[in-house]
Design a protein around this motif. Sequence first.
Motif, PDB file in Angstrom:
ATOM      1  N   THR A 284      -2.586   4.867 -15.917  1.00 51.23           N
ATOM      2  CA  THR A 284      -1.489   6.063 -15.417  1.00 51.23           C
ATOM      3  C   THR A 284      -0.378   5.102 -14.656  1.00 51.23           C
ATOM      4  N   ILE A 285      -0.760   3.951 -14.000  1.00 48.26           N
ATOM      5  CA  ILE A 285       0.278   3.273 -13.157  1.00 48.26           C
ATOM      6  C   ILE A 285       1.294   2.925 -14.144  1.00 48.26           C
ATOM      7  N   ARG A 286       0.863   2.187 -15.240  1.00 41.25           N
ATOM      8  CA  ARG A 286       1.666   1.780 -16.247  1.00 41.25           C
ATOM      9  C   ARG A 286       2.712   3.028 -16.711  1.00 41.25           C
ATOM     10  N   ARG A 287       2.328   4.101 -16.945  1.00 39.36           N
ATOM     11  CA  ARG A 287       3.240   5.278 -17.545  1.00 39.36           C
ATOM     12  C   ARG A 287       3.936   5.815 -16.307  1.00 39.36           C
ATOM     13  N   ASP A 288       3.650   5.443 -14.980  1.00 36.86           N
ATOM     14  CA  ASP A 288       4.624   6.028 -13.789  1.00 36.86           C
ATOM     15  C   ASP A 288       5.526   5.015 -13.796  1.00 36.86           C
ATOM     16  N   ILE A 289       5.204   3.779 -14.015  1.00 39.44           N
ATOM     17  CA  ILE A 289       6.387   2.625 -13.943  1.00 39.44           C
ATOM     18  C   ILE A 289       7.363   2.961 -15.265  1.00 39.44           C
ATOM     19  N   LYS A 290       6.901   3.133 -16.132  1.00 35.75           N
ATOM     20  CA  LYS A 290       7.692   3.404 -17.331  1.00 35.75           C
ATOM     21  C   LYS A 290       8.572   4.746 -17.078  1.00 35.75           C
ATOM     22  N   ALA A 291       8.131   5.711 -16.607  1.00 43.01           N
ATOM     23  CA  ALA A 291       8.838   6.885 -16.459  1.00 43.01           C
ATOM     24  C   ALA A 291       9.759   6.808 -15.178  1.00 43.01           C
ATOM     25  N   GLY A 292       9.786   5.737 -14.639  1.00 42.85           N
ATOM     26  CA  GLY A 292      10.761   5.525 -13.282  1.00 42.85           C
ATOM     27  C   GLY A 292       9.887   6.159 -12.166  1.00 42.85           C
ATOM     28  N   LYS A 293       8.817   6.730 -12.099  1.00 42.17           N
ATOM     29  CA  LYS A 293       8.357   7.490 -10.821  1.00 42.17           C
ATOM     30  C   LYS A 293       8.099   6.199  -9.667  1.00 42.17           C
ATOM     31  N   ILE A 294       7.741   5.109 -10.132  1.00 42.85           N
ATOM     32  CA  ILE A 294       7.629   4.064  -9.028  1.00 42.85           C
ATOM     33  C   ILE A 294       8.106   2.752  -9.525  1.00 42.85           C
ATOM     34  N   SER A 295       8.719   1.844  -8.814  1.00 45.11           N
ATOM     35  CA  SER A 295       8.966   0.387  -9.466  1.00 45.11           C
ATOM     36  C   SER A 295       7.749  -0.459  -9.722  1.00 45.11           C
ATOM     37  N   PHE A 296       7.788  -1.625 -10.512  1.00 43.00           N
ATOM     38  CA  PHE A 296       6.727  -2.531 -10.414  1.00 43.00           C
ATOM     39  C   PHE A 296       6.550  -2.878  -9.254  1.00 43.00           C
ATOM     40  N   ALA A 297       7.385  -3.493  -8.432  1.00 41.38           N
ATOM     41  CA  ALA A 297       7.217  -4.055  -7.051  1.00 41.38           C
ATOM     42  C   ALA A 297       6.496  -2.912  -6.216  1.00 41.38           C
ATOM     43  N   GLU A 298       6.869  -1.931  -6.253  1.00 37.77           N
ATOM     44  CA  GLU A 298       6.338  -0.860  -5.360  1.00 37.77           C
ATOM     45  C   GLU A 298       4.767  -0.652  -5.852  1.00 37.77           C
ATOM     46  N   ALA A 299       4.349  -0.814  -6.980  1.00 38.91           N
ATOM     47  CA  ALA A 299       3.143  -0.672  -7.861  1.00 38.91           C
ATOM     48  C   ALA A 299       2.275  -1.807  -7.249  1.00 38.91           C
ATOM     49  N   VAL A 300       2.860  -2.913  -7.500  1.00 44.84           N
ATOM     50  CA  VAL A 300       2.141  -4.204  -6.858  1.00 44.84           C
ATOM     51  C   VAL A 300       1.748  -4.175  -5.352  1.00 44.84           C
ATOM     52  N   THR A 301       2.685  -3.698  -4.738  1.00 44.28           N
ATOM     53  CA  THR A 301       2.399  -3.605  -3.102  1.00 44.28           C
ATOM     54  C   THR A 301       1.189  -2.607  -2.819  1.00 44.28           C
ATOM     55  N   LYS A 302       1.363  -1.350  -3.786  1.00 42.56           N
ATOM     56  CA  LYS A 302       0.142  -0.471  -3.573  1.00 42.56           C
ATOM     57  C   LYS A 302      -0.934  -0.640  -4.265  1.00 42.56           C
ATOM     58  N   TYR A 303      -0.999  -0.989  -5.339  1.00 42.02           N
ATOM     59  CA  TYR A 303      -2.232  -1.063  -6.288  1.00 42.02           C
ATOM     60  C   TYR A 303      -2.999  -2.244  -6.388  1.00 42.02           C
ATOM     61  N   SER A 304      -2.232  -3.681  -6.336  1.00 40.38           N
ATOM     62  CA  SER A 304      -2.749  -4.595  -6.576  1.00 40.38           C
ATOM     63  C   SER A 304      -3.769  -5.144  -5.777  1.00 40.38           C
ATOM     64  N   ASP A 305      -4.906  -6.054  -6.255  1.00 39.85           N
ATOM     65  CA  ASP A 305      -5.854  -6.290  -5.385  1.00 39.85           C
ATOM     66  C   ASP A 305      -5.713  -7.800  -5.255  1.00 39.85           C
ATOM     67  N   ASP A 306      -4.491  -8.483  -5.696  1.00 39.30           N
ATOM     68  CA  ASP A 306      -4.363  -9.954  -5.737  1.00 39.30           C
ATOM     69  C   ASP A 306      -3.405 -10.122  -4.517  1.00 39.30           C
ATOM     70  N   GLU A 307      -4.313 -10.567  -3.487  1.00 32.75           N
ATOM     71  CA  GLU A 307      -3.231 -10.761  -2.104  1.00 32.75           C
ATOM     72  C   GLU A 307      -2.272 -11.799  -2.208  1.00 32.75           C
ATOM     73  N   GLY A 308      -2.464 -12.657  -3.090  1.00 29.92           N
ATOM     74  CA  GLY A 308      -1.425 -13.752  -3.161  1.00 29.92           C
ATOM     75  C   GLY A 308      -0.234 -13.213  -3.841  1.00 29.92           C
ATOM     76  N   ASN A 309      -0.243 -12.204  -4.661  1.00 29.55           N
ATOM     77  CA  ASN A 309       1.000 -11.550  -5.186  1.00 29.55           C
ATOM     78  C   ASN A 309       1.366 -10.283  -4.757  1.00 29.55           C
ATOM     79  N   LYS A 310       0.581  -9.823  -3.705  1.00 26.07           N
ATOM     80  CA  LYS A 310       0.881  -8.460  -3.258  1.00 26.07           C
ATOM     81  C   LYS A 310       2.001  -8.226  -2.120  1.00 26.07           C
ATOM     82  N   PHE A 311       2.506  -9.318  -1.619  1.00 30.71           N
ATOM     83  CA  PHE A 311       3.415  -9.251  -0.758  1.00 30.71           C
ATOM     84  C   PHE A 311       4.652 -10.023  -1.040  1.00 30.71           C
TER      85      PHE A 311
END
Length: 82
Positions: free
Chosen positions: A55-82
Amino acid sequence: RLKEGQISPVIKSKFGLHIIMMISRSGDEAIVRHILRIPPITDDEMKEAKSKLDTIRRDIKAGKISFAEAVTKYSDDEGNKF
Protein backbone atom coordinates in the motif's frame (compact mmCIF):
# COMPACT_ATOMS: atom_id res chain seq x y z
CA ARG A 1 20.64 0.36 37.69
CA LEU A 2 21.85 -3.20 38.11
CA LYS A 3 24.65 -3.88 40.55
CA GLU A 4 27.53 -6.25 39.81
CA GLY A 5 26.27 -9.83 39.60
CA GLN A 6 22.59 -8.81 39.39
CA ILE A 7 20.32 -10.12 36.64
CA SER A 8 17.57 -7.98 35.15
CA PRO A 9 13.96 -8.98 34.84
CA VAL A 10 12.84 -9.85 31.31
CA ILE A 11 12.93 -6.64 29.25
CA LYS A 12 10.92 -6.22 26.04
CA SER A 13 12.30 -4.09 23.19
CA LYS A 14 11.72 -3.80 19.45
CA PHE A 15 14.44 -6.45 19.03
CA GLY A 16 12.79 -9.07 21.26
CA LEU A 17 13.03 -10.18 24.88
CA HIS A 18 16.22 -9.63 26.88
CA ILE A 19 17.83 -10.72 30.12
CA ILE A 20 20.91 -8.75 31.17
CA MET A 21 23.54 -9.61 33.78
CA MET A 22 25.76 -6.83 35.09
CA ILE A 23 29.38 -7.99 35.16
CA SER A 24 31.03 -4.72 36.20
CA ARG A 25 30.54 -0.99 36.04
CA SER A 26 33.01 1.87 35.89
CA GLY A 27 31.33 5.27 35.84
CA ASP A 28 28.95 5.38 32.88
CA GLU A 29 30.50 2.31 31.25
CA ALA A 30 29.21 -1.17 31.95
CA ILE A 31 30.23 -4.67 31.00
CA VAL A 32 27.22 -6.96 30.72
CA ARG A 33 26.19 -10.39 29.52
CA HIS A 34 23.09 -10.45 27.41
CA ILE A 35 20.51 -13.04 26.36
CA LEU A 36 18.20 -12.13 23.49
CA ARG A 37 15.21 -14.17 22.35
CA ILE A 38 13.49 -13.08 19.19
CA PRO A 39 9.87 -14.27 19.13
CA PRO A 40 8.88 -16.10 15.95
CA ILE A 41 7.00 -14.13 13.32
CA THR A 42 3.77 -15.74 12.17
CA ASP A 43 2.69 -16.06 8.53
CA ASP A 44 -0.23 -13.73 9.27
CA GLU A 45 2.15 -11.05 10.59
CA MET A 46 4.30 -11.38 7.47
CA LYS A 47 1.25 -11.07 5.21
CA GLU A 48 0.06 -8.00 7.12
CA ALA A 49 3.48 -6.32 6.85
CA LYS A 50 3.74 -7.10 3.12
CA SER A 51 0.23 -5.74 2.53
CA LYS A 52 1.07 -2.50 4.36
CA LEU A 53 4.30 -2.09 2.39
CA ASP A 54 2.46 -2.77 -0.89
CA THR A 55 0.00 0.00 0.00
CA ILE A 56 2.82 2.43 0.87
CA ARG A 57 4.59 1.61 -2.43
CA ARG A 58 1.37 2.16 -4.38
CA ASP A 59 0.85 5.55 -2.68
CA ILE A 60 4.42 6.60 -3.49
CA LYS A 61 4.08 5.57 -7.15
CA ALA A 62 0.71 7.38 -7.37
CA GLY A 63 2.26 10.58 -6.02
CA LYS A 64 0.09 10.61 -2.89
CA ILE A 65 3.21 10.73 -0.69
CA SER A 66 6.90 11.21 -1.43
CA PHE A 67 9.43 8.50 -0.64
CA ALA A 68 11.05 10.81 1.94
CA GLU A 69 7.69 11.42 3.64
CA ALA A 70 7.02 7.67 3.67
CA VAL A 71 10.40 7.03 5.29
CA THR A 72 9.66 9.54 8.04
CA LYS A 73 6.15 8.22 8.60
CA TYR A 74 6.57 4.46 8.25
CA SER A 75 10.20 3.37 8.66
CA ASP A 76 11.32 1.49 11.78
CA ASP A 77 14.99 2.16 10.94
CA GLU A 78 15.94 5.02 13.27
CA GLY A 79 19.26 5.47 11.44
CA ASN A 80 17.54 6.42 8.19
CA LYS A 81 14.28 7.82 9.48
CA PHE A 82 15.48 11.41 9.79
